[in-house]
Design an enzyme around this catalytic site. Structure first.
Site, PDB file in Angstrom:
ATOM      1  N   CYS A 195       6.488   0.642  -8.352  1.00  0.00           N
ATOM      2  CA  CYS A 195       6.025   1.762  -9.172  1.00  0.00           C
ATOM      3  C   CYS A 195       4.787   1.730  -9.619  1.00  0.00           C
ATOM      4  CB  CYS A 195       6.915   2.312 -10.204  1.00  0.00           C
ATOM      5  SG  CYS A 195       8.836   2.132  -9.719  1.00  0.00           S
ATOM      6  N   ARG A 225       1.870   1.670  -4.532  1.00  0.00           N
ATOM      7  CA  ARG A 225       2.861   0.827  -5.198  1.00  0.00           C
ATOM      8  C   ARG A 225       4.011   1.571  -4.978  1.00  0.00           C
ATOM      9  NH1 ARG A 225       1.056  -3.042  -8.992  1.00  0.00           N
ATOM     10  NH2 ARG A 225       3.114  -2.740  -9.950  1.00  0.00           N
ATOM     11  N   GLY A 229      10.102  -1.882 -12.765  1.00  0.00           N
ATOM     12  CA  GLY A 229      10.712  -3.166 -13.067  1.00  0.00           C
ATOM     13  C   GLY A 229      12.319  -2.798 -12.872  1.00  0.00           C
ATOM     14  N   LYS A 282       4.251  -4.770  12.281  1.00  0.00           N
ATOM     15  CA  LYS A 282       3.250  -3.993  12.231  1.00  0.00           C
ATOM     16  C   LYS A 282       4.103  -2.460  13.013  1.00  0.00           C
ATOM     17  CE  LYS A 282       1.357  -4.866   9.897  1.00  0.00           C
ATOM     18  NZ  LYS A 282       1.257  -5.681   8.958  1.00  0.00           N
TER      19      LYS A 282
END
Ligand code: G6P
Length: 610
Positions: A2, A27, A101, A487
């Protein structure tokens, strides 16, 4: 993971928050939201599942503004990515919280809060933080005190930003684990999980330490340490520039980052080699003393960085004669490895914030491993601060979730380390000269391989309708094959697995048919003939082969054998260079499949949770 952005200013902070989120989307991008405090209007919140663009569209329809706010882009841990679970979480229209978190004791706190009469609107662990802060405010605490009391009750990892309508002139942030920084402006201040979010508004920032609480007001910032004392955290200046994170002429960040590799590698090498030698000073003033003590190497890393570690093991053992273990950080941290005080712990990480890698490093220290050397791309990261020695990869910001230039620069940095340690062991000065010469040639060789772009593009067309693919390599090329498979699966969603070519006959050969493309990496090295025999095994079973081979390798094309001829190069740099056509293959296969290349589903770039 996040991303968090907060801002307090004289001006309307909504554009700052949205631009910050856009820059933090790497993120996580399951949902996005913001909350602003605006005088008489109180708390205004806008959230939506999906990306920041969706939030932006909502804000166009129902504009909000305020001089103080917090915002968040989410990568779901607790609760599906819907609007109810999107941040900020609010308690009784008074307290709003954004959180990065995981709160491990959230279920107990939630039960206690429910007993106290609090209602919950989401499945997240974050909402308990908002209700708990509200509870302490009701008991008479001010906002800073309420945050301190609440964080004292939390178990787990968090970076949070908090606003309270009854204290409409401050934002409070707290950190334990995931990164949190304060951006410094003039008459305005900011909170963020990554400086990249703030580059349009400031390059000056303070890094909060674990246990810190920051109080941001328009004209001042106060930081309290874990004992509640006011502390000064050193101000830093970010080296990021705003255009380093623009996409320019490229269609995707990943494409841009693939093509930036020659320059990125040149930057990694700059000032670190001289004449025909690697400069030990590049590793810092303590390097000499530390390197003199090292008898072995323990590498910890995750994802692509782990693959870089696997390549490096071949170099450490094969070139330098140094015993080397490599382990995925999430396994290493819980496995109770036997510590070796003379082992150099090498942590490899693009972000320097990967929770498992950080925990592995801390765990290694605790149980008695030797000093920590980190190979990191993000200069302001936690890993940099926690390491004894650091070698920055200098790849520049990597925005695409699938790592490309970070990987090849990690390998470049690792080869420098192999030489620096190896010259104390089995590496002769002739070998050092040869390696340095090959390193010097790397940017040019990479350019030549990037010129094969169109050919790889045409090969990729044959993958777009496939559901599975196998990648083969031997020796140092096996981890390269692993990286190629990673990938492809990350961005095109084609299931791909890598095998050491010698293992083919022990199982995967059973899968080979015309619908299972088999990709092989075939530089002109000592294992070439063995690899060719393995490729024959595939051909004999009607498999379709895609061989990325040295021009002189003698791999002949046929209707079922597609050969991409790679220019010859020095043997030590082949893993770095052969990665590039594999990146291009995955990229073009994904373009043809129309997937979200820079932000593939369910993934995030920086994994700051366990
Ligand atoms: C995530 C990213 C990968 C990366 C891995 C490790 O999974 O999507 O690209 O390789 O994390 O990240 P790090 O920042 O520690 O290299």
């Amino acid at each position: 993971m996040c991303g968090i952005v907060g801002a307090i200013a004289e001006r309307n902070v909504v554009p700052i928050l949205v631009e910050g989120l856009r820059r933090l989307e790497y993120r996580g991008y399951d949902s996005a939201g913001l909350a602003v405090v605006n005088g008489a209007d109180g708390l205004k919140r806008v959230r939506t599942p999906g990306k920041v663009a969706a939030l932006d569209a909502l804000l166009e329809d129902e504009p909000v503004q305020g001089g103080l706010g917090i915002a968040h882009t989410r990568w779901a841990t607790h609760g599906v990515p819907n609007e109810a679970n999107a941040h900020p979480h609010i308690c009784r229209d008074q307290v709003a919280v954004v959180h990065n978190g995981i709160i491990e004791n959230y279920a107990e706190i939630r039960a206690e809060q429910e007993r106290l009469g609090y209602e919950f609107a989401s499945d997240t662990d974050t909402e308990v933080i908002a209700t708990r802060i509200h509870f302490h405010l009701e008991q008479g605490a001010g906002l800073v005190e309420a945050v301190r009391k609440t964080t004292g009750e939390l178990e787990g990892a968090y970076a949070i930003g908090v606003v309270d309508t009854r204290e409409p002139d401050r934002i409070v942030g707290a950190r334990m684990g995931p990164p949190l920084l304060v951006g410094l402006g003039v008459g305005e201040h900011f909170l963020t999980s990554d400086v990249a979010a703030l580059i349009p508004v400031t390059q000056r920032f303070l890094v909060l330490e674990d246990g810190d609480i920051a109080e941001l007001e328009r004209d001042r910032v106060t930081v309290y340490d874990r004992s509640g004392e006011v502390v000064e955290r050193e101000e830093s200046l970010s080296e990021l520039s705003a255009d380093a994170v623009e996409r320019g002429q490229y269609r995707h960040y990943m494409q841009k980052e693939i093509f930036e590799q020659p320059e990125a590698i040149a930057n990694t090498l700059e000032g670190r080699i001289h004449g025909s030698r690697v400069l030990e000073a590049a590793f810092g003033p303590d390097a000499k003393a530390i390197f003199n003590r090292v008898q072995s190497v323990q590498i910890v890393a995750c994802g692509t960085s782990f693959h870089a570690g696997l390549v490096a093991r071949n170099w450490f053992e094969g070139l330098a004669g140094i015993p080397c273990n490599v382990e995925v950080a999430s396994e290493f941290r819980y496995r109770h490895p036997v510590p070796r005080a003379d082992a150099l712990v090498v942590a490899i990480s693009q972000s320097g914030e990967t929770a498992d890698t950080l925990a592995a490093v801390r765990g290694a220290r605790e149980i008695g491993f030797g000093p920590v050397l980190s190979i990191v791309n993000a200069p302001e990261s936690s890993l940099v601060r926690e390491s004894d020695l650091v070698l920055m990869t200098r790849a520049g910001p990597e925005i695409g979730v699938a790592s490309t230039k970070a990987f090849t620069t990690q390998l470049t940095a690792l080869l420098l380390l192999v030489v620096a340690l190896g010259r104390r062991r089995a590496l002769s000065s002739e070998s050092e000269h040869r390696i340095v010469e090959q390193l010097r040639s790397l940017p040019g060789v990479c350019e030549r391989v990037l010129a094969l772009d169109e050919h790889v593009h045409s090969l990729a067309g044959r993958f777009a309708d496939k559901h599975h693919a196998l990648f083969l390599g031997r020796g140092v090329q096996y981890p390269v094959a692993m990286e190629g498979a990673l990938k492809l699966k990350e961005i095109s969603y084609i299931h791909a697995e890598a095998y050491p070519a010698g293992e083919l006959k022990h199982g995967p050969l059973a899968l080979v048919d015309a619908d299972m493309p088999v990709v092989a990496v075939a530089p002109n090295d000592a294992l070439l003939e063995k690899l060719k025999s393995n490729l024959e095994e595939v051909r004999a079973r009607g498999g379709e082969l895609y061989v990325f081979a040295d021009q002189n390798a003698g791999v002949r094309p046929s209707p079922s054998v597609h050969v991409l001829e790679v220019p010859p190069m020095g043997e030590h740099i082949t893993p770095i260079v052969y990665t590039i056509p594999l990146q291009l293959l995955a990229y073009y296969a994904a373009v043809l499949k129309g997937t979200d290349i820079d932000q593939p589903r369910n993934l995030a770039k920086s994994v700051t949770v366990e």
